[in-house]
Design a protein around this motif. Structure first.
Motif, short mmCIF file in Angstrom:
data_model
loop_
_atom_site.label_atom_id
_atom_site.label_comp_id
_atom_site.label_asym_id
_atom_site.label_seq_id
_atom_site.Cartn_x
_atom_site.Cartn_y
_atom_site.Cartn_z
N ASP A 92 -16.81 0.82 8.15
CA ASP A 92 -17.86 1.57 8.83
C ASP A 92 -19.19 1.36 8.09
O ASP A 92 -19.26 1.58 6.88
CB ASP A 92 -17.50 3.06 8.86
CG ASP A 92 -18.49 3.83 9.70
OD1 ASP A 92 -18.15 4.15 10.85
OD2 ASP A 92 -19.61 4.10 9.22
N VAL A 93 -20.19 0.94 8.83
CA VAL A 93 -21.47 0.60 8.20
C VAL A 93 -22.15 1.84 7.61
O VAL A 93 -22.81 1.76 6.58
CB VAL A 93 -22.41 -0.07 9.23
CG1 VAL A 93 -23.79 -0.29 8.64
CG2 VAL A 93 -21.82 -1.38 9.70
N PHE A 94 -21.98 2.98 8.26
CA PHE A 94 -22.74 4.15 7.84
C PHE A 94 -22.07 4.94 6.73
O PHE A 94 -22.75 5.59 5.94
CB PHE A 94 -23.05 5.02 9.06
CG PHE A 94 -23.72 4.22 10.14
CD1 PHE A 94 -24.98 3.69 9.94
CD2 PHE A 94 -23.05 3.91 11.31
CE1 PHE A 94 -25.59 2.89 10.90
CE2 PHE A 94 -23.65 3.12 12.27
CZ PHE A 94 -24.92 2.60 12.07
N SER A 95 -20.73 4.86 6.64
CA SER A 95 -20.07 5.60 5.57
C SER A 95 -19.64 4.68 4.42
O SER A 95 -19.37 5.15 3.33
CB SER A 95 -18.85 6.35 6.12
OG SER A 95 -17.91 5.44 6.62
N ASN A 96 -19.59 3.38 4.67
CA ASN A 96 -19.13 2.46 3.64
C ASN A 96 -19.94 1.17 3.67
O ASN A 96 -19.41 0.07 3.79
CB ASN A 96 -17.64 2.16 3.87
CG ASN A 96 -16.97 1.65 2.61
OD1 ASN A 96 -17.62 1.50 1.58
ND2 ASN A 96 -15.68 1.40 2.70
N ARG A 97 -21.25 1.37 3.59
CA ARG A 97 -22.17 0.26 3.81
C ARG A 97 -21.98 -0.88 2.81
O ARG A 97 -22.03 -2.05 3.16
CB ARG A 97 -23.60 0.80 3.72
CG ARG A 97 -24.66 -0.17 4.09
CD ARG A 97 -26.02 0.49 4.14
NE ARG A 97 -27.04 -0.52 4.26
CZ ARG A 97 -27.54 -1.18 3.23
NH1 ARG A 97 -27.13 -0.91 2.01
NH2 ARG A 97 -28.47 -2.11 3.40
N SER A 98 -21.74 -0.53 1.54
CA SER A 98 -21.66 -1.58 0.52
C SER A 98 -20.48 -2.51 0.78
O SER A 98 -20.59 -3.72 0.58
CB SER A 98 -21.59 -0.97 -0.87
OG SER A 98 -20.48 -0.14 -0.97
N ARG A 99 -19.38 -1.96 1.26
CA ARG A 99 -18.22 -2.83 1.56
C ARG A 99 -18.46 -3.61 2.85
O ARG A 99 -18.09 -4.78 2.96
CB ARG A 99 -16.96 -1.99 1.70
CG ARG A 99 -16.43 -1.52 0.38
CD ARG A 99 -15.02 -1.09 0.50
NE ARG A 99 -14.26 -1.49 -0.65
CZ ARG A 99 -12.95 -1.32 -0.76
NH1 ARG A 99 -12.27 -0.78 0.24
NH2 ARG A 99 -12.32 -1.68 -1.83
N ALA A 100 -19.05 -2.91 3.83
CA ALA A 100 -19.26 -3.56 5.13
C ALA A 100 -20.17 -4.78 4.99
O ALA A 100 -19.97 -5.80 5.65
CB ALA A 100 -19.86 -2.55 6.11
N LEU A 101 -21.16 -4.68 4.10
CA LEU A 101 -22.16 -5.76 4.00
C LEU A 101 -21.90 -6.72 2.85
O LEU A 101 -22.71 -7.62 2.60
CB LEU A 101 -23.57 -5.16 3.86
CG LEU A 101 -24.05 -4.26 4.99
CD1 LEU A 101 -25.51 -3.88 4.79
CD2 LEU A 101 -23.88 -4.92 6.34
N ALA A 102 -20.79 -6.55 2.16
CA ALA A 102 -20.52 -7.37 0.97
C ALA A 102 -20.47 -8.87 1.31
O ALA A 102 -20.87 -9.70 0.50
CB ALA A 102 -19.22 -6.94 0.32
N ARG A 103 -20.01 -9.20 2.51
CA ARG A 103 -19.91 -10.63 2.87
C ARG A 103 -20.73 -10.91 4.13
O ARG A 103 -20.29 -11.59 5.06
CB ARG A 103 -18.43 -11.00 3.11
CG ARG A 103 -17.51 -10.75 1.93
CD ARG A 103 -17.83 -11.64 0.73
NE ARG A 103 -17.69 -13.06 1.01
CZ ARG A 103 -16.54 -13.73 0.95
NH1 ARG A 103 -15.44 -13.09 0.64
NH2 ARG A 103 -16.49 -15.03 1.18
N VAL A 104 -21.92 -10.37 4.14
CA VAL A 104 -22.81 -10.55 5.29
C VAL A 104 -24.13 -11.14 4.82
O VAL A 104 -24.68 -10.72 3.80
CB VAL A 104 -23.08 -9.19 6.01
CG1 VAL A 104 -24.10 -9.36 7.13
CG2 VAL A 104 -21.79 -8.61 6.56
N GLY A 105 -24.63 -12.11 5.54
CA GLY A 105 -25.96 -12.65 5.28
C GLY A 105 -26.81 -12.43 6.53
O GLY A 105 -26.27 -12.39 7.63
N ALA A 106 -28.10 -12.25 6.33
CA ALA A 106 -28.95 -11.99 7.49
C ALA A 106 -30.30 -12.70 7.36
O ALA A 106 -30.81 -12.87 6.26
CB ALA A 106 -29.18 -10.49 7.66
#
Lengths: 306, 282
Positions: free
Chosen positions: A64-78
């Motif tokens: 979940d992006v809003f409650s666990n943002r650091s894990r959600a975005l760990a492998r995301v590039g933008a």
């Protein structure tokens, strides 16, 4: 890879995104289409935890992006529409700084990514000396540094010249083919999306009006191309029998609702017309998009899912 | 990891030319004041005050004395301006430029990012205060000899007498005052940082912070409000000047110091809450 459920965002009196459901499977190049202000960038903002939703859920890489943002975005590039950097610093230092927000990065990894995007030799120059195309490549490099599984590209070809657009398109293809990345491409450039994406979602005035494969979007359901010896007579006969609603251009038929090409072929044979070829006519994404938008404007836009 | 990210924040801050405007302006102002002292009759009043009190003027008309005279107006006018400029830039400039959106596409929490930025701003405030002291003393040393320290007792106004210290005591008072001056720099930076966390332009954050300071200073300096001066933040920001009193009021200094810590924590908490609630959009 991405899962949105009833995502909604309201800015004051304006609904920016309204009840958006979306699933982006792993490994696809997914197009997010819509006019300016349709809600694409707000959706991406919510996906990255930059914009708070009014209601709904957003999950990235299973978190979940809003409650666990650091894990959600760990492998995301933008990458965002206008690549901006600390102009007074070198490209290399910018990469170190931006990648550092995800975690420490080895110089070898930076060197590897700089080479991949073709900036070797310019990485020690201040970014203020970079052309727009070089900035776009630097933006790509910073997005690739944390070894992402998902790449989010928000209008990545904005402001690029035709050469730059071509280069970016080829790069996106390489990213998908060589690195196997899942790519979410937000754009209002239909030709870009048509050339790159296998699945698309269309947003119109904050609401989803189409979600499906590009093939579905560009395949007309009732327009076929027929090759026969006497097209006008065949067309008249088929129209009289209620199998088509129109014929035009010496080879195009518009099928009546519920009629398939095989029914037309069967009737043609019964009537003694030779059938050399018959196939569904492909539609351009532009025509499809314009018809969607037109329909949405005429009626309350009910989401279409194929 | 945290230290690495802090190092990166410092690269960003100290890589910018505008960060050095403050340092540059200080050097100019300090040299202008020192040269005025050296080449005019301005030291005459100091000489008369010392000799009138029975002190040998030559022993106290020194680099430390002149550097102290320089720091007072600079710390009153220029320091707030430059630390507010940097504090106002810390978040709002990144939001304005679009780099904040690039950062927040990363898995870093907003609170951690703000902590890094505040620390970078605080380090800037400390370095500016210490550089002010160091360069003031170095430039004054070119034109004036080493020796004791003569300081006007600012707490009771310029006419309220003076204090004198021997060479070692004077030097330590001078260093301690500059260390405490850093609390003023950090607090004003923190106030500008607070406004920078809201959705406003960097210049607006700087101006609003300075306005708050000026309003405080105006209220504090209205003679009829003298009984209420402890209510104003500017009174506590003058903590550093108390090092030049013959006997520094240690209890009051501790009280002011703890109040400044409280102000800073409040500024940070309010800024962080506002930033946390904001939508970051292009």
């Amino acid at each position: 890879m991405i899962q949105l459920q009833a995502l909604r965002k309201v800015f004051g009196q304006r609904v920016a995104v309204d009840g958006f459901d979306l699933r982006v499977p792993r490994g696809v190049v997914f197009g997010l289409l819509g006019h300016n202000g349709a809600g694409k960038s707000t959706t991406i903002g919510m996906l990255l935890g930059q914009v708070w939703p009014t209601s709904g859920e957003a999950r990235v890489c299973g978190h979940d992006v809003f409650s666990n943002r650091s894990r959600a975005l760990a492998r995301v590039g933008a990458i965002f529409e206008t690549p901006v950097f600390y102009d007074y610093l070198t490209g290399w230092r910018n990469l170190e700084i931006l990648a550092g927000y995800t975690g420490p990065v080895a110089p070898e990894r930076i060197r590897e990514v700089v080479a991949w995007v073709g900036l070797t030799g310019r990485d020690q120059s201040p970014v203020r000396t970079y052309s727009h195309g070089m900035r776009a490549r630097l933006a790509l490099a910073q997005a690739l540094l944390p070894a992402p599984e998902l790449l989010i590209l928000d209008e990545p070809t904005n402001g690029l010249d035709p050469e730059g657009i071509h280069e970016m398109r080829e790069t996106i293809r390489r990213l998908h083919a060589e690195l196997g990345l899942t790519i979410l491409l937000s754009s209002h450039l239909l030709s870009e999306v048509q050339q790159l994406c296998s699945r698309i979602t269309v947003l119109h005035q904050a609401r989803k009006v189409f979600d499906g494969s590009l093939a579905d979007a560009t395949r007309t359901r009732n327009r076929v191309r027929l090759l026969t010896d006497d097209f006008p007579s065949a067309g008249t006969a088929l129209h009289r029998d209620g199998l088509i609603t129109g014929h035009e251009g010496g080879e195009f038929l518009t099928l009546a609702e519920g009629i398939s090409p095989s029914t037309v072929v069967k009737r043609m044979v019964e009537l003694g017309f030779p059938v050399h070829a018959i196939h569904r006519e492909e539609e351009t994404l532009e025509n499809f998009y314009l018809s969607l938008v037109k329909n949405a404007a005429q009626t309350d836009p009910t989401p279409v899912t194929r | 990891m945290f230290l690495l990210q802090l190092k990166h924040e410092l690269w960003k801050l100290f890589g910018k030319k505008r960060t050095y405007i403050g340092f540059g302006a200080f050097l100019l102002a300090q040299n202008a004041v020192i040269l005025m002292f050296r080449f005019t009759k301005a030291t005459g009043a100091i000489r008369r005050a010392l000799e009138g009190g029975g002190y040998p003027a030559e022993a106290f008309l020194t680099a430390t004395t002149i550097a102290t005279q320089v720091v007072i107006p600079v710390a009153f006018l220029l320091l707030p301006l430059y630390v507010a400029l940097v504090g106002g830039d810390l978040v709002a400039k990144e939001a304005e430029d679009g780099t904040l959106r690039m950062i927040l596409a990363r898995p870093i929490s907003r609170l951690r990012l703000l902590t890094l930025k505040w620390l970078a701003g605080a380090l800037f405030g400390i370095s500016l205060s210490l550089m002010l002291g160091l360069f003031g003393w170095l430039f004054a040393s070119i034109w004036f000899p080493q020796g004791g320290l003569f300081a006007i007792q600012l707490e009771s106004g310029p006419a309220g007498g003076f204090a004198v210290f021997g060479t070692a005591e004077g030097a330590w008072r001078y260093v301690a005052a500059h260390a405490l001056l850093a609390t003023k720099a950090i607090t004003i930076m923190g106030l500008a940082f607070l406004f920078s966390c809201f959705n406003m332009k960097p210049a607006a954050a700087t101006i609003v912070a300075l306005s708050v300071m000026f309003v405080n200073a105006i209220l504090m300096n209205i003679p009829w409000f003298v009984d209420y001066k402890a209510w104003f933040i500017t009174h506590h920001l003058n903590l550093w000047q108390w090092m030049f009193l013959q006997s520094p009021p240690r209890t009051r200094m501790a009280e002011s110091l703890s109040l400044l810590v409280g102000f800073n924590l409040t500024f940070f908490a309010v800024g962080a809450a506002a930033f946390q609630m904001r939508d970051i959009k292009s």
